[in-house]
Design an enzyme around this catalytic site. Structure first.
Site, PDB file in Angstrom:
ATOM      1  CD  GLU A 230       9.730  19.625 -19.344  1.00 33.84           C
ATOM      2  OE1 GLU A 230       9.788  20.501 -20.235  1.00 33.84           O
ATOM      3  OE2 GLU A 230      10.618  19.422 -18.525  1.00 33.84           O
ATOM      4  CB  CYS A 267      12.361  23.101 -19.416  1.00 32.84           C
ATOM      5  SG  CYS A 267      12.243  22.221 -17.862  1.00 32.84           S
TER       6      CYS A 267
END
Lengths: 494, 494
Positions: A230, A267
């Protein structure tokens, strides 16, 4: 104090992990759930100490760390519940038909663990995506053993979590080899782990460069293994004028908080905002710029992240294709510089470097000429974890083509909200097309993340009493199973 | 007659596929199911013609082709049923909680198609794993558009299937771009397809060399894409003495048929049989060797496959580590040579080249000294599609360690049967650890194969009337959905 783990110790860790997998893979759902709950209890017992340690190592504020710590405990206990419920096993049973020619066999399938998993701790989540974080919890729930490489930004915090996991394993009567913990500031340690033949899967949360490098290593192996990396994204927010004009202040407050919370080190931070030129957008830019100019600079996670933020911000300014709309440069080295920049649709389309993530409290507002240019901007985007639409329901319906473009580019589509704040729930998808992740078919958040570390396996004509409990006729665990194509909790022959 | 498709046409095919994906991705489950059923009807209507064409192109016997043809129709219609039922969508809905701080959002997730998929036709299944085969059916069910590269071994058969698909698309009012068909005898065509930036996933059935080469290309892309390559295996059969002694004739007949059916040209062909030295195994080898010696040589699929079979067989004989137990060398060039060979456990463990697949009617019996050596042989194996245990239930229970070793190395574990005959059903897993496939987390047979070509996607706080029908509160399609963690067919608010 935490030197890089050397190859002999890495080999020993993988040998222990492989040995422990021999028994742990056959642990019951109840045993795995009990282990996850025990880890949560052991962590909770050292809460004040581990939070203080993380505060010292990461520059994250106590309140932010407390929220993340509670989230970590919630992940462990909610994944334990999902593990025990067993829906994730995807059990399918097709009964035999001896009359058919050729005879139809008895076939029974469920997910089984893939083997030892390597997890890389993330710098920005010292609890929730590090040693005892989501990837570790998912892998343990799947029945895999785990080797975590602690992030070098918070090794002492990680060590406390690893010790808690080992106390939990001992308390549950499980071998210590189920969980191994190694350290590495150099890329070499990660490389040795990913190339180790006994490793069967990898979980990673971090930078694009790091994730892609691990993916390439894993693909280069004699036996390639899956990597779920990720890697973040710019999480674009698209704003249509009706909603923006009607609720400018709401939008400004939402975005300002989303851009600056936790010093922008998420993120899912909205690094890109796209609007259509006009009074509403002008007011928005002016007010949001002012908010960011008024935001106090704060120390970033560690010096490397601050340096990278400042370098990338300086480079994009020096490139001359953006205008600053509000910034606060009063912080010293190691501190953030809250920044709102703006550019035209033409510039954004012509200069792909403007599409790149600047990890920290930085966001770029793209001022499009019209809806057609906004659609072109959406088309030009790479894969994202999230996209967001700020619009009235009528505007969303009118711009359904835009919605479809956004959907194709992300894993989660937010309506009239912000991308930060990833809810830990089964319906969550924290993933998305490359380069947001290396495999859009899985999620990093929510109990469906367990599936990253499992594979289907089927038994054909196997005697009932030798099958795993989950697949036996009587269904003693009362699981949901698809029998002859229909979901049921009933046993077979009842 | 079927020249290699050139790059401009490949680009045009991908442009058409991408354009058609724009609408086809939003087709309803009913529309997709209707398309799959229409393809089955169009194929059925040209049954005699396409079977005759395949017979001419492949050397496969009419009876074998008829079975495969019916299987292909069954795949299309049974995947249509599964598509429409919608369980594969993995729908999860978590309802909001506005009282919580921060408020809990409304989150709804389902699987959505990944984009245009490239499918490589297999040489040994001109219907079931070629143009209108399982991968195509799964990708269309997922909502993906498809570009098939026909296998050069049966291009005219493939063309007939492609025409049938296009008639079905026209009949259903869907754009022709949903399905594209290209030709390629050279690897270059496959390479151009896998490297094409608009391709989002790859399905392949064939050799290890071919599958690995495509996997490496896909991983090397700027945007890596998943490759599901099913590459075959030796499908070892482990026999314990009690069962073998009691039912030697049954075992011989089962294995002889499994080794020689369809000239041994199945990826589940049992290329390895492992037993423990003793009278039962001696009788088995003698009788099975005799059966294979009495099996008539037959023409293989095409000259390349026959050549490869003969070369590999000759090489392993020349290596001197095996003894022939029965063979029939009376066939000419292009024909099979039914072969049973045998070796010791020591030899098998010391010579990894004996572990490799020889695609065709060849099988190697390993004679182990004892159960410990049998376990060592199992340990030495690479990933397999299947493993089989021939044993009494009591023997299986006694040798549970062996069962666990076999399980770790395969995707399907057969009890007292043979690996050939892959049932098309939801519970089937046709996959397995590398090198059997490039991704053990998915199956190539059964409706769960649809998931190979889909990714989770979630909507956050999206207005109900703008959600896909599948996720709307009222659940108008009556689908199984996991709402707040519980499976239900009820609508929300009912």
């Amino acid at each position: 104090m935490f030197p890089d783990t050397q190859l002999p110790e890495i080999n020993a860790a993988l040998a222990a992990s492989t040995a422990a997998f021999g028994s742990y893979q056959f642990s019951s759902l109840q045993q795995r759930a009990s282990l996850l709950r025990a880890i949560a209890r052991e962590l909770d017992a050292i809460g004040p100490q581990i939070i203080e340690t993380a505060q010292g190592e990461t520059n994250l504020q106590r309140g932010r760390l407390l929220v993340e710590f509670r989230r970590t405990l919630f992940q462990l206990t909610s994944y334990a519940d999902a593990c025990e419920q067993g829906n994730w096993l995807d059990i399918r049973i097709d009964q035999p038909d001896s009359e058919r020619q050729p005879p139809k066999p008895d076939v029974r399938k469920m997910l089984v663990p893939v083997g030892p998993v390597v997890v890389f701790g993330a710098s920005n989540f010292p609890f929730a995506y590090s040693t005892a974080g989501g990837d570790t919890a998912c892998a343990l729930a799947a029945g895999c053993t785990v080797v975590v490489k602690a992030h070098p930004g918070h090794p002492a915090t990680s060590q406390l979590a690893a010790d808690a996991i080992h106390r939990a394993l001992a308390g549950e009567g499980l071998p210590a080899g189920v969980f191994q913990h190694v350290y590495g500031a150099s890329f070499e340690v990660g490389k040795q782990l990913v190339l180790h033949p006994q490793v069967k899967s990898v979980g990673f949360t971090g930078s694009f460069q790091g994730g892609r490098a691990l993916f390439d290593l894993a693909a280069s192996r004699k036996e390639p293994i899956p990597v779920f990396a990720e890697m973040g994204s710019v999480n674009p927010v698209f704003m249509l004028p009706g909603k923006l004009g009607a609720e400018t202040e709401w939008a400004v407050n939402q975005l300002a908080a989303s851009i600056t919370t936790s010093v922008g080190q998420f993120c899912t931070n909205p690094g890109l905002v796209v609007g259509i030129q006009g009074p509403a957008l002008e007011n928005f830019i002016q007010a949001l710029g002012q908010k960011l100019a008024e935001t106090e600079p704060e120390p970033m996670l560690h010096s490397g992240i601050a340096q990278s933020f400042r370098q990338k911000r300086a480079a994009v300014i020096a490139g001359g294709k953006i205008t600053l709309a509000g910034t606060n440069e009063t912080g010293g080295e190691g501190f953030s510089i809250p920044t709102l920049a703006t550019t035209s649709g033409e510039n954004f389309l012509a200069h792909p470097h403007l599409h790149e993530e600047i990890f920290g409290p930085y966001s770029l507002v793209v001022q499009c000429n019209d809806a057609a240019q906004m659609a072109a901007v959406a088309q030009a985007l790479e894969g994202q974890l999230t996209t967001t639409l700020i619009a009235t329901p009528a505007e969303a319906a009118e711009h359904i083509e835009l919605v479809h473009i956004l959907q194709a580019r992300c894993g989660r589509l937010v309506f009239n909200g912000v991308p930060t704040g990833v809810e830990v729930c089964l319906a969550m998808n924290h993933g998305g097309p490359y380069p947001a992740t290396t495999d859009s078919r899985f999620t990093a958040v929510g109990a469906d993340g367990i599936r990253r570390f499992a594979r289907p396996f089927c038994y054909q004509n196997w005697p009932d009493h030798l099958l795993p409990t989950e697949l036996q006729n009587a269904n003693p665990l009362g699981l949901w199973r698809t029998v002859n194509g229909e979901l049921t909790k009933s046993g077979i022959g009842e």
